[in-house]
Each structure stands twice: as structure tokens, then as C-alpha cells.
Scaffold this motif. Sequence first.
Motif, mmCIF file in Angstrom:
data_model
loop_
_atom_site.group_PDB
_atom_site.id
_atom_site.type_symbol
_atom_site.label_atom_id
_atom_site.label_comp_id
_atom_site.label_asym_id
_atom_site.label_seq_id
_atom_site.Cartn_x
_atom_site.Cartn_y
_atom_site.Cartn_z
ATOM 1 N N ARG A 51 64.930 73.676 67.956
ATOM 2 C CA ARG A 51 65.913 72.589 68.041
ATOM 3 C C ARG A 51 67.317 72.983 67.571
ATOM 4 N NH1 ARG A 51 63.489 67.635 65.087
ATOM 5 N NH2 ARG A 51 65.277 66.586 65.999
ATOM 6 N N THR A 53 70.868 74.648 67.360
ATOM 7 C CA THR A 53 71.800 75.272 68.304
ATOM 8 C C THR A 53 72.160 76.656 67.762
ATOM 9 O OG1 THR A 53 73.755 74.516 67.140
ATOM 10 C CG2 THR A 53 72.830 73.011 68.809
ATOM 11 N N LEU A 54 72.751 77.484 68.598
ATOM 12 C CA LEU A 54 73.149 78.817 68.144
ATOM 13 C C LEU A 54 74.105 78.703 66.953
ATOM 14 C CD1 LEU A 54 73.154 81.904 68.416
ATOM 15 C CD2 LEU A 54 75.046 81.663 70.049
ATOM 16 N N ASP A 55 75.072 77.793 67.057
ATOM 17 C CA ASP A 55 76.031 77.652 65.958
ATOM 18 C C ASP A 55 75.344 77.241 64.663
ATOM 19 O OD1 ASP A 55 78.043 78.423 67.524
ATOM 20 O OD2 ASP A 55 79.066 76.475 67.638
ATOM 21 N N GLU A 56 74.387 76.354 64.792
ATOM 22 C CA GLU A 56 73.675 75.914 63.581
ATOM 23 C C GLU A 56 72.866 77.067 62.983
ATOM 24 O OE1 GLU A 56 72.978 71.152 64.535
ATOM 25 O OE2 GLU A 56 71.570 72.645 65.328
ATOM 26 N N LYS A 57 72.239 77.823 63.871
ATOM 27 C CA LYS A 57 71.468 78.966 63.351
ATOM 28 C C LYS A 57 72.395 79.926 62.612
ATOM 29 C CE LYS A 57 68.417 79.062 67.338
ATOM 30 N NZ LYS A 57 68.088 79.860 68.520
ATOM 31 N N ARG A 295 78.230 85.243 66.502
ATOM 32 C CA ARG A 295 78.149 84.315 67.648
ATOM 33 C C ARG A 295 78.629 85.029 68.912
ATOM 34 N NH1 ARG A 295 82.012 80.920 66.564
ATOM 35 N NH2 ARG A 295 80.860 79.979 64.848
ATOM 36 N N ARG A 299 76.708 85.784 72.331
ATOM 37 C CA ARG A 299 77.204 85.212 73.585
ATOM 38 C C ARG A 299 77.496 86.284 74.621
ATOM 39 N NH1 ARG A 299 79.728 80.208 71.334
ATOM 40 N NH2 ARG A 299 77.872 78.895 71.289
ATOM 41 N N GLU A 305 69.573 86.965 70.940
ATOM 42 C CA GLU A 305 69.449 85.812 70.038
ATOM 43 C C GLU A 305 68.137 85.883 69.259
ATOM 44 O OE1 GLU A 305 70.579 82.133 71.834
ATOM 45 O OE2 GLU A 305 69.889 80.940 70.122
#
Length: 822
Positions: A51, A53-57, A295, A299, A305
Motif C-alpha cells: 500500500r 507509495t514510492l515516496d512514502e517508502k 527516488r 524512477r 524498487e
Amino acid sequence: MSHTFSRRSALRLVGGAVAVAAATTAPAFVPGAHAAPGTAAGPRVEALIRRLTLDEKISLLHGAADPDSLGQAGFVPGVPRLGIPSLRLADGPAGVRVTRHATALPAPVLLASAFDPGLAHRYGRVIGHEGRALGQDILLSPMVNLIRTPYAGRNFETFSEDPLLAADLVAAEIRGIQGEGLIATVKHFALNNQEKDRQSVDVVVDEQTLHEVELRGFEAAVDAGTGAVMGAYNKVDGIYACENRALLTGVLRDQWGFDGWVMTDWFAAHSTVAAITAGLDMEMPDGTYFGAALRSAVRNGTVSEAYVDRAVRRILRVMDRFGLLDGSAPARPARDAKAGAAVALEVAKAGATLLRNEHHALPLTGAAARDIAVVGPTGMLPFVSGGGSAHVVPDHADSPLDAIRARAGRGARVTYSLGEDLFGKAVPASALSPALTTEAQQVPAGQAWSYDGTLTVAEPDEWTLVIHYSGERPKVLLDGQDLFPVAPGYGEYFSGGLVSAAPDGLAVRRATLNLSKGAHTLKITANGGSAGQVFRLRRSTGATRAQDVAEAVRAARAAHSVVLFAYEDATEGLDRTTIALPGHQEHLIEAVSAANPRTTVVLNTSSSTSMPWLRRTAAVLQMYYPGQQGAAATTAVLFGDCDPGGRLTQSFAVDDDHHPVAGDPRRYPGVDGTEEYSEGIHAGYRWYDAEGVRPLFPFGHGLSYTSFAYDDVRVRQDRRGLRVEFTVRNTGRRDGVEVAQVYVGPSPRLELDQAVRVLGGYQRLVLRAGERRRVTVRVSARTLSSWDTKKHGWVLGTGRRTVWVGASSRDLRLRTSAEVRA
Ligand code: BGC
């Protein structure tokens, strides 16, 4: 030198002479875009990873500013949307370092001196409880790097030169910390054995040495379930520890099965892709490499990831284990300052190490206890802890002088003299032209202030100019020389523990220089800043020093006994350059003990010290940095209210030329950025034994107020190693503490480098006067094994091995041997 690290090798005590399961080379993760590392965690963690997001991770993988900081070292914001809480990370290791008060425990080296894993567990419990009470989730402790060089600035923060002792203590302490619900972080992985050039030095060490010496404590920490590991600043075999795949993946994950996470030391990250693929999970205290750069790398496909998921998984898995993800963590308790203080006192007494005691000078009794001259700056000012990140704000700390006065009681005569002046005396008005207020110069807020004049020196002399100041440090130029330059980078932070602040809290800096007779130009500029400033400019000279010593000598002569406190002010970030006491303390001790041979020297030092003055003294009591209860503990030992319970966890060298890293700059501190651990496995006492060098005091040494006899040793082998049994008897008239030590000699069958003898086990004993006890000490199969660099695994040292039992590595009272069979 390069290493191939292997999967954990199971040691077997059955089978052939070489009893180690064939080591296999671990499949290493290949850095790159498409590798898919990681194993599944529990369903809660996996569901969260899906659940996030990449930014949250990515926000979970590096530190950030704490909006509600409690003064701790680090902060990682959580993801409130998914119920992932933020994390607060506090130093470590001698208590919880926040801006609020906490129990300032004795330095870990003093804890270690008790040779008592049970006590280390209680020490850990205090920290765990207080850390939780003080709003923390993670403690940046324990430090388990071995004491390799006597110069290392953080020797007080760690345990020992012996891998077994360090391993036992780190494991017990971690269980204590984590048992209270605080996550422990063993540090600094690996080979951060010195402060000099710690950010850059490249440590070159052979595989056998690495495994047998430095890594044992880290492995024990992993076995004890440490939640986190902190990577070191230095390089290991050419690669920064925080991006060293051989260490972070090869050893930690593949060999040891570590399932927690690895964070950097503060600002110790050097790369993004190399670091995360090598096995680093979290950058602290910011996101220089693991923030926007990570990030972008994900990306643009430079790194998969899956690596981010792997790091997140490792962090969340530990958080889950501690009940931080489902709210099952116990509520934060209230601080229990009383319980903390009790453990602090117990540890300081248990670790107090009596190095010398001629003619039973201690404990102080009769006239010796009623007519005492206390000498030395740290006799008045309590020396609580070392400097740097281990410095804790103590609840309180009593002055040793007050504690001695209280214990000596009414009718006793206890005098005090400074002996060695740490903070200087007023500069005489006649020396300054034009006149200047040097004692309490006030600079109002928002104003600049300056002085332009001369300092006139009557006789050529060595001067120490001392500035005491609040706010921004005034600039003082003497004959154009900046006396107190501001150190770049982290430098100012590491300015010493005790001596960098005056008793009234003003910061203190010193400059020592030889001044010729005559006038010297003096320019001072200061800035009131927003709060206004106050400063003092003081000095000590040959003449003032002579007066201080003369006064101490007079007091010593007039008293029946003397207790002289000597110090060495160690701090993270700096190594010392000599093992001699700093300043003019050697001269002070010589002069005072010549005036009164009933002189006891109490050492508040970080590590070993040379003692050219030793023979003049009656007793020497090593208290290291004894924490907030240091005055009470020191006094209790001096007066015999308890037995000095500590033994040396490191060898003390005679001088700067006779210790394991003496005389070879490649060995220490390194040449052209590289340092070779060419002493090999012969660290600490093993070096003294291998080279036939006499230490000043050997590993394991420490006296009791009573005496012990050893008798009737038997050894047999069982599945777990050797079982050594012997009898210890308290032959004196007092109850007392003995640390019985078992040492084991080399295997005749191994063609690997082996030590003359190694500590195989120990037992701390409290025996009543006359009491006799049968003691069993186990020597583990690991201790009987060596690391075979061809097999990349442990091999059991079979054949007949000598076993000694004694009271130090050089006081071996019983000897036998045992056949070790595979
Ligand atoms: C030290 C670590 C400490 C960290 C956070 C670093 O300078 O080496 O031991 O945990 O700072 O304060």
C-alpha cells in the motif's frame, strides 16, 4: 586484501579433525536495475509494503528534522495514513541522551570491568525503560568495537579488548534494552576502532583476524536479536563500511542471518545505488543519498524498487516485532529515576578496579579515614562521563569531596586543594594595557565589542590562556595568532566531556604557548548576539602551577592520607596522542606522593594510562567515567563499604612504546589513509603474550580487599565445549569479589595462527570470608575454534590444549590440559 565471506558454518564436535560444515560461498546480490532481493515478512508488513507509495517508502529510509524534537540524535517520520509511527533515535551508550535529564550510567568500560553479563542486562534494562519513558523508540547503543589501540577516543564507550567478554556483554545488554521494548542498535559495524581519521581511514584486515577479533561481538548482538545495526564511518578493505557488500550482505545477512535493518552512522553514507544494493537500509540523519536521489534512481531504472522494498521490509519487520505497527507496544512508562540511580551505583561499585594497594593502604580506616587531603580538580567536580554522543544530561552528580566528607563524618578533617588548575586564574590587571575587565566581561545583546591592547609578560613562561564564554566564542588574537579557532565541521561538538565547561556552565577553551618576556599585542572581538554575552579570559602559568602544586603538597604533608583524583578527558571524534595523563598531573602526583606516601590515586580516565609515578603511590583505583553516582561509588570503595569488584578489560601498557600498535604508523594511525591490522589475531593481551612484553597491568587484573586461593582443577569435554571445574576459597577476613578466569592455549593440530592463550570463560564470585566454592566455567566450541581462511569457516582446534585458571592473564594459578576431540 579481499574476502570471500561464506554462509554460516555450523560447528560440529563430531566427525573429522576439521569439524566445520563445508563453507559455501553465498550468492551475492548483484547491483543493478532488475535484481529482486528480499524475502517475505509477515502478512502485516507485506500488506503495508503493497500500500505504500514510492515516496512514502523512501521517507522511511532516511532521517529528517523532528518537528517535536526531544533533543535526540535522529528522527524518521512515519506514514500516519497507514498507521506507521515515526521513530525517535537517541544515543547511547551510557544512558539516554536527550535534552532532558536521564540516568547517567557509568561508562560501558566500567560496566564491562565487572565481568558480569547479568549486570549488563540490568544496565540495558535501565536504558530501555528510560528510553521508552523519554519518548524514544531506538537506542543507538551498545558500541562493541574492540579496544585495539589505547589512543582511541571512544575506549570508554565500549567494553574490552577481548572478543568473548565483549560478545557476552553486548548480548546481555541488548536483551536488557529490548526487553523493555526499545530497539537496540549495535554499532559501529565494523572496525571503527579509533577516532583519528574515522571518516576516511581504510582498514585492511585479514579474514581470520576480522572474524576472530572484531566480529565476534557483532555476531553475538545479532544472535541476541538486535533490531538494528549501525554501519561505521571508516572503509574496510577499500570500501566504506556503509556500502560494503561483503560486510552488510555477506557477513551480516548470509552468514549470520540478521533480519533487522542497517542504518548509517551520522552522515556516513557515500552513495545511493552502491549503498542500497550492498545492503544499507537507512541513511541518517538526513536524506542526502536515500531521499530524492534514491527516488530518481528508482524512477529512472538505475535501481530496482525491490531494493527499496527490501529495506522497508527490514525496518517494518522490526517495528512489527516491537508492536509498533499494530499498537500492541506497551504504553510508555514513567521514568524511574531511583531505580536508574541504584543501578548506576551498583555498576560503578562492581566495576571499580583496584590496580595497586600497597600495605593495605585501602580501605581507609582509623586515622587514614579521619584525616584526609583530597587533591585534584575532579575531586571537587564530579567526572560523570566522556564527551561526544555518549554524554548524558545527568539527574544530578555529587562532588567526590562532599561524598568523602560525609562518609568521613563529624570530627574528621578533610581538606581540599586543586593541584591542577583546569579553568585558570584571573589575568592580573597590571599585565593588560589599557585596562580590561577579564573576569566577567558583559557584551549586551545585539552589540559588537572589541579590545585592542597589550599583554605584558614579566618572565618568559609557558602560559595556558583559558576563555570561558557564553554564546558565540570571542575571537582572541595574541601577536596575531588566533588562540581559540572554531574547529571546522563536527569538530566543535567533540570538545571533551568535563573540561570543556566551567562549573557555572560557561564553555571553556584553552591555548598553551610559550611567551617571551615583554609586551604582546592582544586583540579581542566579541558579539553579544541575541541573548548578550559574558566571557572571562584567564590564564595559568608556570608560576601559578607551582603555587597550586605547593599548596597540594602542603595539604598532603599535613594530612594522614591523601586521595588524589586524576583525570583524562576523552571524547568521541578525537584520539589522544599519548597514554600519559594530560597536563601536569604526573608532576602533581610525584610531588604529592613524595610528600605523603599514603597517597591513593583515583583515575577518572577513559582507557589505559601510563604511570611512571606508580611506585611512589600507595594505591591506585581505576574508576573510569563512573556516571552520576560516581562520587558515592568511589567513596564506598575507598572506605571499604564494598569490595572493589572490577578487573581490567584491557591491558595497560608501561609507556607509549610498548603496546600492540606502538612503533608502526601503518598499524596505527595509518599511512596515506590506510591502516593495516598487522598484529593479526594478537589483539590486546594476546600481543603482550606473543611478543613477551610486560604490561604495566595485565588484562583481568584487579585487587580485592581480601585474598583468594585456587585449587583442584578438572576439565572434561562435552557436546558444547569444555567444562572446567575448580575451587576458589576466600582466604581473608573480609567478604569479597573475585573474577575467576579460565584461559586456553593453542591447538597443536591447527596450522593457523593462534594466540598463546585466550580467555575461555570467567565467573564473577562473591565469597564470604572463609567461604569455598566449586566453580564451573564453560569454554565454548567457538572459543576453541579458529577461522580458516581457506574454508571461510570455523574449525575446531583439536588435540591437547592447555587450560589455565587464574586471577588475570598473567596471574595463572592452576594449569591442566584437556584433549579436545572432534
Ligand atoms: C557517532 C554515533 C552516534 C551518532 C549519533 C556519531 O557521530 O559515531 O555513535 O550514534 O553520531 O549521535
